[in-house]
Design an enzyme around this catalytic site. Sequence first.
Site, mmCIF file in Angstrom:
data_model
loop_
_atom_site.group_PDB
_atom_site.id
_atom_site.type_symbol
_atom_site.label_atom_id
_atom_site.label_comp_id
_atom_site.label_asym_id
_atom_site.label_seq_id
_atom_site.Cartn_x
_atom_site.Cartn_y
_atom_site.Cartn_z
ATOM 1 N N CYS A 1 -0.094 101.987 -44.179
ATOM 2 C CA CYS A 1 -0.925 102.137 -45.371
ATOM 3 C C CYS A 1 -2.365 102.524 -44.986
ATOM 4 O O CYS A 1 -2.582 103.621 -44.485
ATOM 5 C CB CYS A 1 -0.876 100.856 -46.201
ATOM 6 S SG CYS A 1 -1.489 101.114 -47.872
ATOM 7 N N HIS B 1 5.086 100.854 -46.984
ATOM 8 C CA HIS B 1 5.140 99.524 -46.372
ATOM 9 C C HIS B 1 6.533 99.192 -45.848
ATOM 10 O O HIS B 1 7.351 98.685 -46.594
ATOM 11 C CB HIS B 1 4.713 98.462 -47.389
ATOM 12 C CG HIS B 1 3.249 98.509 -47.706
ATOM 13 N ND1 HIS B 1 2.339 97.664 -47.122
ATOM 14 C CD2 HIS B 1 2.546 99.323 -48.519
ATOM 15 C CE1 HIS B 1 1.133 97.947 -47.566
ATOM 16 N NE2 HIS B 1 1.221 98.946 -48.425
ATOM 17 N N GLU C 1 7.312 96.794 -44.144
ATOM 18 C CA GLU C 1 7.505 95.339 -44.180
ATOM 19 C C GLU C 1 7.864 94.867 -45.583
ATOM 20 O O GLU C 1 8.185 93.699 -45.779
ATOM 21 C CB GLU C 1 6.234 94.628 -43.694
ATOM 22 C CG GLU C 1 5.154 94.387 -44.738
ATOM 23 C CD GLU C 1 4.380 95.646 -45.133
ATOM 24 O OE1 GLU C 1 4.740 96.741 -44.655
ATOM 25 O OE2 GLU C 1 3.433 95.534 -45.928
#
Lengths: 363, 1077
Positions: free
Chosen positions: A250, A334, A336
Amino acid sequence: MTQLRKVRLILEDGTSFEGKSFGYERSVAGEVVFYTAMTGYPESLTDPSYTGQILVSTFPLIGNYGVPSDSKEQGLSAFYESDKIHITGLIVSDYSFEYSHWNAIKSLGDWLKEHKIPGLFGIDTRALTKIIRVKGSLLGKIEFEDEVIDFYDPNQENLVAIASTDKVEVYGTGEHRIVLVDCGVKYNIIRCLMNRNATVIVVPWDYDFSGEDFDGIFLSNGPGDPALCDATVENIRKTMLAEKPIMGICLGNQLLARAAGAETYKLKFGHRSHNQPVLLQGTDRCFITSQNHGFAVDTKTLPSDWEPLFTNVNDQTNEGIRHKTKPFFSTQFHPEAASGPVDTEFLFDDFMNNVIEYKKTKK
Amino acid sequence: MINKDIKKVIVLGSGALKIGEAGEFDYSGSQALKALKEENIHTILINPNIATIQTSEDIADRIYFLPVTPFFVEQVIIKEKPDGILLAFGGQTALNCGVALFRKGILEKYNVKVLGTPVQSIIDTEDREIFAGKLGEIEVKTPRSIACLNMEEAFAAVKIVGYPIIIRAAYTLGGLGSGFCANDQELESLASKAFTYSPQILVEESIKGWKEVEYEVVRDRFNNCITVCNMENFDPLGIHTGESIVVAPSQTLSNSEYHKLRALAIKIIRHIGIVGECNVQYALDPHSEDYRVIEVNARLSRSSALASKATGYPLAFVAAKLGLGYGLHQLNNQVTKVTTAAFEPALDYIVCKIPRWDLNKFTGVSKNLGSSMKSVGEIMSIGRSFEEAIQKGIRMVGIGMHGFVANKEEITIEQIDEELSNPTDRRIFAIAEAFNKNYTVDEIYEKTKIDRWFLQKLQNIHISKNKLEAVNSLQSLPDSLLLQAKKEGYSDFQIARLVLKSSNKEINDDLLKVREWRKSKNILPSVKQIDTLAGEYPAQTNYLYLTYNGNEHDIEFPRDDKSVIVLGSGAYRIGSSVEFDWCSVNAITTIHKENYRSIMINYNPETVSTDYDTCDRLYFDELTFERVMDIVDLEAPKGVVLSMGGQIPNNLAMKLHRQQVPILGTSPLNIDRAEDRKKFSSLLDTLKIDQPRWSELTSIDDIYRFVDEVGFPVLIRPSYVLSGAAMNVVSNRDQLEHFLNLAANVSKEHPVVVSEFIEQAKEIEIDAVAKNGELVAYAISEHVEFAGVHSGDATIVFPPQKLYIETIRRIKKIARQIAKALEITGPFNMQLLAKDNDIKVIECNLRASRSFPFVSKVMKYNLIEIATQVMLDAPYRQPDKSLFELDYVGVKAPQFSFARLLNADPVLGVDMSSTGEVGCIGETYYEAILKSMLSVGYTIPKKNILISSGPARSKIELLQSAQLLADRGFNLYATGGTQKFLAENGIESTRLFWPDETDKHPNTLEYIKDKKIDLVINIPKDHTSREISNGYTIRRSAIDYSIPLITNARLASAFIYAFCKYEIEDLSIKSWDEYTD
């Protein structure tokens, strides 16, 4: 139900919406952005990338499953993405006063009140979203009748400095030492690294980590304009000379790009959702990703030894870059998740493999 | 990018609509065909369901109205030499047929490539054991289940599985010997019982009460995966998903749960190797993130149709394209046009699916909901709050309910606790009643295991009800409460009933008062778009709904007199299903062709009429007076068509007319003259057209007097129906008394209509179109069965083969007279009786009927297109006179779903019980009969036929066919009376004893259970209760053991003649155009 206070959301273009308050009762100002995810408000609200923003949920029914406890696992909150709520305010259509979930301990409204964050419901969030879509992200304020305030533009400020940690902290006991530059990191990035045998050394955004003992660098997500993070960019440039593996997410993608010499720019209304498709450069592999960003890398300005890694299928904006020969890569989305789809979590494996390879060659 | 060798493709349809396999496959097949057509692929469709949209001219290049069975599909393959075949778009029928073709090596033999998911992947998901093994390979959990042969093994199994468990006896029907055990004692007692029924039992872990969640997953050949939608069942595990109220997206799952299950779904679809779409069903522990995978459907399903409509993502269309080799990112998002198909829709609303049951139509059926599906249709409601969606949805189901609350007093549920713990089709109302009785959310949760969140939302509705009830006039109703109620989905009707305390008589006027009042307060619904991306990108979507949780419209209203609204058919139900969707879609298409903007209102997710590309604007919303008026107010259309969607729109005629809504076609005043029994009867009298004698009676004495006058049998229709006492024919005084006892409530408010019932009469239908009272086009068809079998259950022949020319002429004349008298403009249908050239009118509907698609397609002259043109006053094609002299015959046959309806008596009567139909074309009457009966699941018997021929009249009727069977070398078995009668007439048969003569052998029941019988013909006789119960046992066993059953003597004769005349190999393999062009 006790009397609910009426409260207004006022946009910089003069539009105003009336709703009722279900959070903390104080007037606040910030940038109004919408997100289209249908789950994950505890994660999103604690995402530091939302610092300075009044968040509009396009999904109308919010609060259904309450808020989980703030229990700790490996030194990190088990269910939140940071230690507090980072948004400035929350706007929803239909708030659930009652909630139901096995791991919930309080209502969303109570949680907002605890963190002194206002929340409004009863707003036509679709109408509001359409305004933002047409005009771009706007400044706005949540105003209670008795507390008139001014507009405030968070992008003028170095939000990273606000969201970042102020000290070095170490998580996990893994074999590989990763320096994580905290520009407003989401805990799940740390969890994803710890789960892959890493010791994570979290350092402030402007920390000169060259003196640390480490095997790889991780550039975290974070709020605001990457152009305001020159200190971080300088540190990255220095470390790139050492050729230790780098991964960014990001804001980390934007900072890596800037360190490489590319430019970044502000998107009209950004990507804030769980359903952004990205294509792996040069392949037919397409992934659904979780995103939350208002700025993007200008691919045209990438130097010749760099190339795009992922591209957004909807609007062709940059979704990641990589160095053509060195183990440096980053993604705009993202991997994650938390919240959102976990389809690209394998990128953490790629990064850790780079680290392992690097350590082998070093020996 | 795609396989260019594929130039010709066969698509398999799903055949007749049945429980568990309904209209959703018309949607998916139509989408697939459109997707192929766009690639210039020549498409061949095999589907005998003639009332579908997919079997229409513009959709597929060639259509075969033939059974979807390996034999017929092979014949079509031989003839057409296709390059590929699509198996995933025609439900379980197509899938099973595809697997059989694959196993027999037929696909390989003729070099037909299966497009999309490979057959092996399908097989892997269909076999429970292989499936569990497959998922085990990737460490995905399925419910643990261990087969045991004795008590010891059962106790050992429990050690692994852990209590609570479910015991299932293998190889038994209807759950015999199955049950729930929480400890050793219960296991001991239940398992020992189960072993008496079956040599093997399954010990399974019980996950009853867990949440049930589904994901629709898509994968392309590049291994790219998306989940289009997830859905959460309101009803926890234990109730079939087809029987559950379902919401999308899930509402009570945290991000972690949502994405854990999503990631598993993707892992599964990759491992199984699906290319296209599949559905994964999970059980999710309500107290942790533990889960089990319950099922994977490697094909388009009811859920995928729902997911498509819920999100606006055209799943079937995309799945078909992926089958051709495209990647998701290479396809456009059909809704936004600017993005691609590689994304996951973001919703900014909630949808709610509610099943529609018609259990009252069946005698003997269990009303409890469980693991098998009984519902016949479903609705989908859209709102921006759960309260709004569920209340809209309850109205949409169309069972006379006005929402969660404020329903008529008759629905009071006595045994709330029982209903909550052992749900029936009325559970949602039991919850409403429980709130009335001050049950708490927790108490209801304990009994139902419905997540508290749903119950809390329902309680919000209940609380508002109390607040509304406390107000006594509109003037004293606070605006905020009124707005709150509307946001919670309250209708003007409900508000009138609660605030104004309106009686049934006043309610229609009072709801108008509420409407005026709220309009004066500017409390109005907003029109919102469904755009797949929650407003993130501008979308060119015409997919709309209305909500009170909003304050601006997404669209503009031209109000230029160039739009026409068509009201759709609502939920599929017994008596109204896909045929009305065909009519609606054809009306829409014609309106569009005539240069008007077409606007559809419908809320049935199983339809083509609610597809994104069918009309210019789709309001996926209620067909109530209130909602139609809301839309009319906004759109100001040139007119409204309410003659295409069956009875629901037709019933709105007068109400809309009173509000000066322009109704296209026949005037509502005349629609009322046909609908109102008394008005219509006096019209017939004036026209000197005969009708069976009838009377509307308000006392028991009057009924007896009337019956004395007309004689038995009579047809009785109570207006107030208690369970089991619907419309019926009674043949004697005993039966009449019994019936009147059931329908005890005979009064001025609840009159009973008694009609003379004419036996041995032919029943004839005419479907026609008139303009300004002049007959424009018509089609006359005849029933195979004598009158007494509901027209929806009858086998219908067109053109008629056995009618006198004189009869036909007189029917035409009657149709002309009635068209003139009622100044008909548009479609109409009449049913008539003919006995010895004596013709009586029994019914007239000034709307399209169930048989319009059938006759239109057999003639290849689209009566709906003409009817629509007539209503728009546009030029139309006059039918060619010779049109009615066809060189071929069409036969429409009903499909029954008795196997799904535990204990229901599979017998035909005056009330309809079929769930679907097919229509096949043959060179002769018998060829068409045979094709159509094979299409609804009959098979040509190999050897043994059981005849139990009932009353004397049907014994005689069946005599010739029995002779024919004997001549052809079939073994006839018969029950006592029949055996005797056959013997007297020189036909040899073996006597089988009645089921209740358990000690006498050979017995009917053992022959049926041992599957020694290939066809059961059982004609019900209604004399003694013993015969009724023996007859029932034979019929029900035939259904339970999957033996073809016929209960009508005339149909049995026709079928016997047909299969004695034709071998299966003799049946012509001809496409529709080969007959008609």
